[in-house]
Write an enzyme that holds these catalytic residues in place. Structure first.
Site, PDB file in Angstrom:
ATOM      1  N   ARG A   1      12.524   4.723   6.967  1.00 10.98           N
ATOM      2  CA  ARG A   1      11.189   4.459   6.749  1.00 10.98           C
ATOM      3  C   ARG A   1      11.122   5.053   5.273  1.00 10.98           C
ATOM      4  O   ARG A   1      12.092   5.762   4.791  1.00 10.98           O
ATOM      5  CB  ARG A   1      10.388   5.296   7.738  1.00 10.98           C
TER       6      ARG A   1
ATOM      7  N   ARG B   1       7.256  -4.623   8.284  1.00 11.89           N
ATOM      8  CA  ARG B   1       5.940  -3.775   8.125  1.00 11.89           C
ATOM      9  C   ARG B   1       5.426  -4.148   6.815  1.00 11.89           C
ATOM     10  O   ARG B   1       5.857  -4.577   6.098  1.00 11.89           O
ATOM     11  CB  ARG B   1       6.457  -2.104   8.131  1.00 11.89           C
TER      12      ARG B   1
ATOM     13  N   ASP C   1       2.845   3.780  -0.815  1.00 13.49           N
ATOM     14  CA  ASP C   1       3.360   2.799  -0.361  1.00 13.49           C
ATOM     15  C   ASP C   1       2.867   1.605  -0.853  1.00 13.49           C
ATOM     16  O   ASP C   1       3.810   0.688  -1.050  1.00 13.49           O
ATOM     17  CB  ASP C   1       2.959   2.782   1.261  1.00 13.49           C
TER      18      ASP C   1
ATOM     19  N   ALA D   1       8.477   3.982   1.590  1.00 13.58           N
ATOM     20  CA  ALA D   1       8.604   2.809   0.700  1.00 13.58           C
ATOM     21  C   ALA D   1       9.745   2.504   0.075  1.00 13.58           C
ATOM     22  O   ALA D   1      10.381   1.141   0.396  1.00 13.58           O
ATOM     23  CB  ALA D   1       7.390   2.757  -0.103  1.00 13.58           C
TER      24      ALA D   1
ATOM     25  N   LYS E   1       0.384   7.545   3.298  1.00 13.47           N
ATOM     26  CA  LYS E   1       0.210   7.688   4.574  1.00 13.47           C
ATOM     27  C   LYS E   1      -0.994   8.502   5.122  1.00 13.47           C
ATOM     28  O   LYS E   1      -1.758   9.140   4.236  1.00 13.47           O
ATOM     29  CB  LYS E   1       1.376   9.072   5.040  1.00 13.47           C
TER      30      LYS E   1
END
Ligand code: MRU
Length: 354
Positions: A71, A112, A257, A73, A268
């Protein structure tokens, strides 16, 4: 998928219950390419277990991305890049035709939606497909190597900018989620800036938001800061704005991100409230993100796809239901901070003042 648990005594001593790495080379294991497989630290097992996943198929990679074993970016960009190489190897093993290979590569890009790096790097490496497996692997490894260099340059530029804004301090810095080597390779993005501040003797301590519901702050950032010997405090997400109002921070620094063309920043969930609090307290709110996270094709935050994740991540905790049966949740994984609340976006190449 095979899991090699690095329980080898040589790299694990110290902190009761959590893994302590003796040398930084374990952080070189965040993600790699070995004999046609992707290897990656399973971030869901940290800080209590250091497990390295050995990913052999597109299914296993998509699963690792969706459940946040891999996880952050920039790291999703690297995983996507290596994923194309993995798909080519699997296509050779299983005799896929071109349309099947394209479909599997698309599954990786779609794993994602919010972090622009994932799709961007998948498409960049997929462009090498006509050149064959070796060309694809070379392109993927170049993405990985570039991520390390980018992180170091971004870290130094961010520290210089914060010292220019706030003085040599030592500074109290508030951060959110995990933006270290685990999320970016190298030193990370926002956490890399913090590390560079420390190395310049300009850091007092860090306040890290726990980052519910998946606790990237409690589990990963606190772990990385402990490895680095950087003084830090964990704070409940809800406490962030009050701590900032009370003067517990000279600056807020976070990752991203996706940064839209107008400077709106997706990061986030919980980041927006810190930006509002920083504005009210009159302290800098700085975003540290590589150029690969800037999405000029998206005009504003309204165009950024925001991932909505499973209710259970909010209604349960550590696998135990905490909310009454039948309770629904609105589990957005990211929020958007409007450009007018962002003091600066620091990349490896420049400082952008939205
Ligand atoms: O859901 P995650 O853990 O992938 O979210 C990560 C973040 O929001 C990070 O702040 C962002 O990706 C930047 S990482 C340098």
């Amino acid at each position: 998928m095979t899991i090699a648990s690095r329980a080898a005594v040589s790299s694990m001593t110290g902190l009761r219950g959590s893994v302590r790495i003796m040398s930084s080379d374990v952080l070189d294991d965040v993600i790699g390419w070995r004999d046609g497989h992707i290897t990656a630290i399973d971030q869901t097992a940290l800080p209590h277990r250091l497990s390295v996943l050995r990913i052999a198929t597109v299914d296993e990679l998509v699963d690792a991305i969706v459940r946040l074993a891999v996880r952050g970016a920039p790291l999703l960009g690297v995983a996507g890049a290596l994923g194309v190489a993995l798909a080519v190897r699997q296509a050779e093993r299983e005799g896929w035709d071109v349309s099947r290979l394209d479909a599997e590569v698309k599954r990786i890009a779609d794993a994602r939606p919010t972090a622009v790096n994932l799709r961007r790097e998948v498409l960049a490496v997929a462009a090498a497909l006509p050149g064959g497996a070796a060309a694809v692997e070379a392109a993927a490894l170049a993405v990985r190597d570039a991520a390390v260099d980018v992180s170091m340059r971004l870290s130094e530029r961010g520290a210089a900018f914060l010292i220019e804004q706030c003085g040599t301090g030592p500074l109290k810095v508030h951060t959110h989620c995990n933006t270290g080597a685990l999320a970016c390779l190298g030193w990370g993005s926002a956490l890399g800036v913090i590390r560079a501040l420390r190395d310049r003797g300009a850091l007092a301590h860090v306040i890290a938001g726990e980052t519910r519901p998946l606790l990237q702050g409690s589990r990963l950032t606190a772990w990385e800061l402990a490895q680095l010997g950087i003084e830090h405090y964990l704070a409940a997400d809800g406490a962030g704005p009050f701590l900032i109002a009370q003067g517990h921070a000279d600056a807020v620094i976070v990752g991203a991100d996706r940064v839209a063309a107008n400077g709106d920043v997706a990061n986030k969930i919980g980041t927006y409230s810190l930006a509002l609090a920083a504005r009210r307290a009159g302290i800098p709110f700085v975003v540290a993100a590589p150029e690969s996270t800037i999405d000029a094709a998206t005009a504003s935050g309204a165009g950024i796809p925001i991932e909505l994740r499973a209710d259970e991540e909010v209604t349960s905790f550590a696998g135990v239901r905490v909310a009454p049966e039948g309770t629904r949740a609105l589990n957005y994984a990211f929020d958007v901070t409007p450009a007018d609340l962002v003091t600066a976006i620091v990349t490896e190449d420049r400082v952008i003042r939205p």
